[in-house]
Design an enzyme around this catalytic site. Sequence first.
Site, PDB file in Angstrom:
ATOM      1  N   HIS A  65       0.834  -1.209   0.000  1.00 28.89           N
ATOM      2  CA  HIS A  65       0.000   0.000   0.000  1.00 28.89           C
ATOM      3  C   HIS A  65       0.867   1.258   0.000  1.00 28.89           C
ATOM      4  O   HIS A  65       0.695   2.155  -0.839  1.00 28.89           O
ATOM      5  CB  HIS A  65      -0.897  -0.034   1.239  1.00 28.89           C
ATOM      6  CG  HIS A  65      -1.840   1.121   1.356  1.00 28.89           C
ATOM      7  ND1 HIS A  65      -3.167   1.033   1.022  1.00 28.89           N
ATOM      8  CD2 HIS A  65      -1.651   2.404   1.777  1.00 28.89           C
ATOM      9  CE1 HIS A  65      -3.756   2.202   1.226  1.00 28.89           C
ATOM     10  NE2 HIS A  65      -2.859   3.052   1.686  1.00 28.89           N
ATOM     11  N   GLU A  66       1.816   1.320   0.936  1.00 30.22           N
ATOM     12  CA  GLU A  66       2.650   2.522   1.058  1.00 30.22           C
ATOM     13  C   GLU A  66       3.612   2.664  -0.124  1.00 30.22           C
ATOM     14  O   GLU A  66       3.918   3.780  -0.546  1.00 30.22           O
ATOM     15  CB  GLU A  66       3.419   2.500   2.384  1.00 30.22           C
ATOM     16  CG  GLU A  66       2.543   2.469   3.635  1.00 30.22           C
ATOM     17  CD  GLU A  66       1.551   3.620   3.722  1.00 30.22           C
ATOM     18  OE1 GLU A  66       1.736   4.647   3.025  1.00 30.22           O
ATOM     19  OE2 GLU A  66       0.570   3.496   4.481  1.00 30.22           O
ATOM     20  N   HIS A 114       1.756   4.457  -2.824  1.00 28.83           N
ATOM     21  CA  HIS A 114       1.812   5.914  -2.642  1.00 28.83           C
ATOM     22  C   HIS A 114       3.183   6.456  -3.058  1.00 28.83           C
ATOM     23  O   HIS A 114       3.285   7.491  -3.724  1.00 28.83           O
ATOM     24  CB  HIS A 114       1.568   6.270  -1.172  1.00 28.83           C
ATOM     25  CG  HIS A 114       0.141   6.185  -0.747  1.00 28.83           C
ATOM     26  ND1 HIS A 114      -0.877   6.848  -1.400  1.00 28.83           N
ATOM     27  CD2 HIS A 114      -0.453   5.522   0.285  1.00 28.83           C
ATOM     28  CE1 HIS A 114      -2.028   6.599  -0.790  1.00 28.83           C
ATOM     29  NE2 HIS A 114      -1.797   5.796   0.224  1.00 28.83           N
TER      30      HIS A 114
END
Length: 619
Positions: A404-405, A408
């Site tokens: 997820h990170e 980003h």
Amino acid sequence: MMKKQLYVWLMIVLLLVPWRAYAAQTKYQWNLADIYTSEADFERDYQAVVDALPKLSAYEGKLQSATNVAKLFALNERIARKLEKLSLYAHLKQDLNIEDETAARLKAKVETLTSDYAAKTAFIEPELLSLSEQTLAKLQKSKPLKPYRYYFEELRERKKHTLSKREEQLLAKLSPIMSDPENIYNNAARGDYEPPSVRTPDGKTVSLTDENYTKALEHPDRDYRKRAFQTRFQSYESIENTSAATLYASVKADELSAKARKYKSGLDAALSADDVPKQVFTNLISTVNNHLPLLHRYVELRKKALGVDRVHSYDMYVPLVDETVAKNMKFPIETAQTLLLEGLKPLGDDYIKKVRQAFEQRWLDAYPRPKKYTGGYNTGAYDTHPFILLNYDESLDGVLTIAHEIGHAMNSVYTNKTQPYHYSGQSIFTAEVASTANEWLMMDYFLKQAKTDEEKLYLLNQQIEQIRGTLYTQVMYSEFEQAIHDKVRQGGSLTAAELNELWLRLLKKYYGPAYAADPEAARGWLRIPHFYDAFYVYKYATSLAASFELVKQMKADKTGEATKRYLQFLSAGTSDDPIRLLQKAGVDMTSPKPLENLLSYFDSLVREMEQLLKKQGRL
């Protein structure tokens, strides 16, 4: 001679052992020297910003000229980029050690400098917005401001809802008062509220903090789950009326502000701020409502699997599979890296190369340490690589958090490489697309690699709950928001009893005939702080649907064109409105199709889980 050589080799080995241990330890820790190699470097940039700030005032009152505006924007960017690095360094340094006195001192300095910067630049947008439409159109078309065409397009749209100078000043003075409802709510819900206690099945008394309450709802003992749920929700009675009053005041403030700025509603104002057409919101509500029978089917499946007459709120979170599966799924970070490099392959060689860089060049601070900030996030500056903070526990959730990170982070990497500074960053509407796309890819990879039925069931349960929580739940919240805003705009009030009734009605509608709506569950609305940031939560649902559609296209397209479009989307930043950016990538969020595809996938997961449970004789 032999003894001397042996001694030398022994010394080399002894020296290498601590070095290797240190290297292993620091490999997954940030190197803040990537931002500033010393405090002296930090101070040089700090002083450069201090010296440059007074120069901004020279342009005040002179923004009718395209040349002046271009010069001001260039100066402002140079200052902002340095200030961004200063803030990043101080913030990260403190997050690594909350007791670091140097970090606290630097952070305080930067916060003061940021306030000074905000004061010095406060004139820019109000002055531009005060210009005539003709002048703004001329500035937008001018050669010096060509790189800012989309910025001026947005500015001209906002001008339609900008008031006179005196009215704007009045609204600015009222702004702190209009945020008071949220402050009062936070004080009541987080400050004054004391979590109740409950006795666990093993005889211990625990306080029902958020963490302990979550554990209670996942406990296999149904009586304990019920007691924890009833105790927690009954305790909300003490803040129920205060919460209703603050929410009513907050909604009134939203609607008043929208009306003052010539919007039809608070919803229209919120959507306009994100450059999102109303059709996106209405499509979301109607499409999910049309597919509520799929959620009802899942609740019915839970009822059968748990062997209960009706599913209550306290039955919605207990796992349907053996939790020892999760405990056995452990992934050391080196393994997590290997899995990510495999699972994210559909994003192409260049993306994978950058993921490898993230691990090799210490973009991650992976493991928990004393005094380190808890949780996880991705951050960075235009002139630095991303910095990803984790508290990695080697679980499946931990791997998905890294994915997820990194999503980003890669969004920032591609954007910053392609876009000028003023178009860096991402719209709130699209911010979660890149992160959830990575989660879709990794869960797809894990499901294909599942070795046993129990492992497959566990992963299916995870995926189903992700969609339920991010799509169905957030849309229910959005429907609640729309109803209370409509009521207030039409002159109605919001009492605790009215809010409870609405919430309970929505629970029954969303979860269907197999669900028993307990009276205590009616207070669920007062647990959602997002309602004080009007019409925010719907974006979680739209982002999930958009990323699912993009991943679906990339997996199906063997030519690589879908992946190419996706990487162009990651590179676009805020250079266009979010709907157009997504359309260029291949997904149209003004259409119900992406939502229908995601809901169809949800149904397929539920059916697959049902078949596996039948195979095991559990239905």
